[in-house]
Write an enzyme that holds these catalytic residues in place. Sequence first.
Site, PDB file in Angstrom:
ATOM      1  N   CYS A  86     144.242 -51.761 -66.765  1.00  0.00           N
ATOM      2  CA  CYS A  86     145.389 -52.223 -65.983  1.00  0.00           C
ATOM      3  C   CYS A  86     146.526 -52.690 -66.894  1.00  0.00           C
ATOM      4  O   CYS A  86     146.481 -53.792 -67.443  1.00  0.00           O
ATOM      5  CB  CYS A  86     144.937 -53.355 -65.051  1.00  0.00           C
ATOM      6  SG  CYS A  86     146.268 -54.070 -64.085  1.00  0.00           S
ATOM      7  N   CYS A 145     148.307 -55.809 -65.738  1.00  0.00           N
ATOM      8  CA  CYS A 145     147.547 -57.041 -65.973  1.00  0.00           C
ATOM      9  C   CYS A 145     147.564 -57.428 -67.447  1.00  0.00           C
ATOM     10  O   CYS A 145     147.698 -58.603 -67.789  1.00  0.00           O
ATOM     11  CB  CYS A 145     146.089 -56.875 -65.538  1.00  0.00           C
ATOM     12  SG  CYS A 145     145.886 -56.196 -63.885  1.00  0.00           S
ATOM     13  N   ASP A 146     147.412 -56.453 -68.350  1.00  0.00           N
ATOM     14  CA  ASP A 146     147.077 -56.785 -69.740  1.00  0.00           C
ATOM     15  C   ASP A 146     148.096 -56.349 -70.778  1.00  0.00           C
ATOM     16  O   ASP A 146     147.964 -56.724 -71.951  1.00  0.00           O
ATOM     17  CB  ASP A 146     145.713 -56.162 -70.091  1.00  0.00           C
ATOM     18  CG  ASP A 146     144.580 -56.810 -69.303  1.00  0.00           C
ATOM     19  OD1 ASP A 146     144.724 -57.991 -68.926  1.00  0.00           O
ATOM     20  OD2 ASP A 146     143.562 -56.134 -69.061  1.00  0.00           O
TER      21      ASP A 146
HETATM   22  C1  LIG Z   1     139.042 -56.210 -65.416  1.00  0.00           C
HETATM   23  C2  LIG Z   1     140.106 -56.328 -64.317  1.00  0.00           C
HETATM   24  C3  LIG Z   1     141.163 -57.183 -64.490  1.00  0.00           C
HETATM   25  C4  LIG Z   1     142.130 -57.297 -63.487  1.00  0.00           C
HETATM   26  N1  LIG Z   1     143.146 -58.170 -63.680  1.00  0.00           N
HETATM   27  C5  LIG Z   1     144.051 -58.345 -62.696  1.00  0.00           C
HETATM   28  C6  LIG Z   1     145.090 -59.302 -62.842  1.00  0.00           C
HETATM   29  O1  LIG Z   1     145.188 -59.974 -63.886  1.00  0.00           O
HETATM   30  N2  LIG Z   1     145.963 -59.450 -61.816  1.00  0.00           N
HETATM   31  C7  LIG Z   1     145.884 -58.704 -60.680  1.00  0.00           C
HETATM   32  O2  LIG Z   1     146.685 -58.900 -59.754  1.00  0.00           O
HETATM   33  N3  LIG Z   1     144.930 -57.777 -60.503  1.00  0.00           N
HETATM   34  C8  LIG Z   1     144.008 -57.581 -61.492  1.00  0.00           C
HETATM   35  N4  LIG Z   1     143.035 -56.638 -61.345  1.00  0.00           N
HETATM   36  C9  LIG Z   1     143.046 -55.809 -60.115  1.00  0.00           C
HETATM   37  C10 LIG Z   1     142.468 -56.612 -58.951  1.00  0.00           C
HETATM   38  O3  LIG Z   1     141.240 -57.153 -59.352  1.00  0.00           O
HETATM   39  C11 LIG Z   1     142.298 -55.717 -57.730  1.00  0.00           C
HETATM   40  O4  LIG Z   1     143.530 -55.141 -57.396  1.00  0.00           O
HETATM   41  C12 LIG Z   1     141.788 -56.522 -56.536  1.00  0.00           C
HETATM   42  O5  LIG Z   1     140.595 -57.191 -56.860  1.00  0.00           O
HETATM   43  C13 LIG Z   1     141.555 -55.605 -55.336  1.00  0.00           C
HETATM   44  O6  LIG Z   1     141.048 -56.409 -54.304  1.00  0.00           O
HETATM   45  P1  LIG Z   1     140.182 -55.808 -53.117  1.00  0.00           P
HETATM   46  O7  LIG Z   1     139.804 -56.972 -52.289  1.00  0.00           O
HETATM   47  O8  LIG Z   1     140.876 -54.680 -52.492  1.00  0.00           O
HETATM   48  O9  LIG Z   1     138.881 -55.176 -53.814  1.00  0.00           O
HETATM   49  P2  LIG Z   1     137.832 -55.749 -54.826  1.00  0.00           P
HETATM   50  O10 LIG Z   1     138.293 -56.969 -55.520  1.00  0.00           O
HETATM   51  O11 LIG Z   1     137.418 -54.589 -55.668  1.00  0.00           O
HETATM   52  O12 LIG Z   1     136.617 -56.165 -53.890  1.00  0.00           O
HETATM   53  C14 LIG Z   1     135.856 -55.217 -53.227  1.00  0.00           C
HETATM   54  C15 LIG Z   1     134.694 -55.907 -52.596  1.00  0.00           C
HETATM   55  O13 LIG Z   1     133.979 -55.008 -51.768  1.00  0.00           O
HETATM   56  C16 LIG Z   1     132.600 -55.244 -51.907  1.00  0.00           C
HETATM   57  N5  LIG Z   1     131.886 -54.051 -51.496  1.00  0.00           N
HETATM   58  C17 LIG Z   1     132.084 -52.763 -51.865  1.00  0.00           C
HETATM   59  N6  LIG Z   1     131.201 -51.955 -51.239  1.00  0.00           N
HETATM   60  C18 LIG Z   1     130.455 -52.768 -50.446  1.00  0.00           C
HETATM   61  C19 LIG Z   1     129.369 -52.560 -49.559  1.00  0.00           C
HETATM   62  N7  LIG Z   1     128.870 -51.332 -49.319  1.00  0.00           N
HETATM   63  N8  LIG Z   1     128.819 -53.631 -48.935  1.00  0.00           N
HETATM   64  C20 LIG Z   1     129.313 -54.863 -49.130  1.00  0.00           C
HETATM   65  N9  LIG Z   1     130.347 -55.133 -49.952  1.00  0.00           N
HETATM   66  C21 LIG Z   1     130.895 -54.096 -50.607  1.00  0.00           C
HETATM   67  C22 LIG Z   1     132.432 -55.610 -53.369  1.00  0.00           C
HETATM   68  O14 LIG Z   1     131.238 -56.328 -53.533  1.00  0.00           O
HETATM   69  C23 LIG Z   1     133.663 -56.487 -53.548  1.00  0.00           C
HETATM   70  O15 LIG Z   1     133.371 -57.775 -53.133  1.00  0.00           O
HETATM   71  C24 LIG Z   1     142.041 -56.522 -62.312  1.00  0.00           C
HETATM   72  C25 LIG Z   1     140.961 -55.659 -62.134  1.00  0.00           C
HETATM   73  C26 LIG Z   1     139.993 -55.559 -63.120  1.00  0.00           C
HETATM   74  C27 LIG Z   1     138.817 -54.637 -62.915  1.00  0.00           C
END
Ligand SMILES: Cc1cc2nc3c(=O)[nH]c(=O)nc-3n(C[C@H](O)[C@H](O)[C@H](O)COP(=O)(O)OP(=O)(O)OC[C@H]3O[C@@H](n4cnc5c(N)ncnc54)[C@H](O)[C@@H]3O)c2cc1C
Length: 382
Positions: free
Chosen positions: A167, A170-171
Amino acid sequence: MTQPIQALNILGAQTPTSTSSAPAAETSPAEGDTVHQVVIVGSGPAGYTAAIYAARAEMNPIVIAGALDAGGALMTTTDVENYPGFAEGIQGPELMTAMQEQAERFGAEIIFEDAVDLQIEGPVKTVTLDDGTVYRAKTLIISTGSAYRKLGIDGESRLSGKGVSWCATCDGFFFKDQDIVVVGGGDSAVEEATFLTRFGKNVTLVHRRDELRASKIMARRAEADPKLQFQWNSEVVSINGIDKVESVTLRDTLTGEERDLPTSAVFEAIGHIPRTELLEGKLELDEQGYIVVQGRSTYTSVAGVFAAGDVVDHTYRQAVTAAGTGCQAALDAERWLTDQAALTTADVQDPMTTAAEAVPTDESNPISGTDESVSVTLPSGR
Ligand SMILES: Cc1cc2nc3c(=O)[nH]c(=O)nc-3n(C[C@H](O)[C@H](O)[C@H](O)COP(=O)(O)OP(=O)(O)OC[C@H]3O[C@@H](n4cnc5c(N)ncnc54)[C@H](O)[C@@H]3O)c2cc1C
């Protein structure tokens, strides 16, 4: 720089609890079980934000959080410096624990299991968990996120968060005046590389072919950027360094010859995998597997099913945008339930209304077929 942490259930894993005491739930005689107002699948920023809004609207949400990945993508990182409200930044797990606690404070019930089957047609949807428990609900909010595609090479996991990133937004900031490598050749690789030129001393885009897959206009812009170099016909075979990235080993895809390229950072931009495998063939997905939503709403192609966060989002993929659409999904679900209740009341008052008309259909979706002319009544309880 974001540092990797163990992505185990440090939100305080709990055993799944019974749902039968949720006050706003009804019992469906046909099913002989509780029918909840809303079940949210996923516990990242989108899922927990949806839970906060749904709980405050007295919808008594159930959150299926996942068994090992509860808390979502931010559980795998340390410093989050761009989530509003934290002037000094916040650790990813700390932010997600706070979101979980905020949702629980208003009555959301969090279940630390994986969903293994979703039945989404009709007025009662079902979510089957890994342990066999079946949750029934009038609405579903899908917020299962997306995974970064990885190279699967030596050094990648060990140096993740120590120079290996997925990302740039992010970084990128952590690599001011340093050498940066970006891997990929599509639009997002070019976009990431171009963005990173504002920080890096030099940015090198490594691509397996001899031309970019990105759109012509983006490719032309990238090739004209003086801070951007290209390593054509090259693949990264290892990422090297002890405590931080020091170089990558490149292999020429034509000759097989290998050589080291010094760098402080490797940004992988080779795509995302939306977690929609449970929905294939059940609702509309786009060609890359993301859930298709209608206009600016969170309405999916199936009535009563809403989607939020990275599982919908090709473009922004940030914690704050995921949280924003999680909020929208709860508002959309609440509004939709209110409309269904109004339909049922009309049905009772007007004996001429047929049962078929009372079943939720796309017509009860205020956004169906139109993108812009939508007026959304905000739910109470916020
Ligand atoms: C290493 C890293 C660093 C990042 N740093 C930043 C940052 O500094 N700032 C920023 O804004 N964004 C950052 N991001 C991006 C950010 O994390 C994502 O955009 C955000 O988390 C997306 O949110 P979400 O709720 O859509 O999905 P996610 O956070 O991916 O959550 C998905 C959820 O779905 C659940 N899930 C999936 N399938 C199932 C299933 N079958 N049954 C039950 N549960 C399930 C998972 O367990 C999880 O809890 C970073 C990402 C990564 C990987």
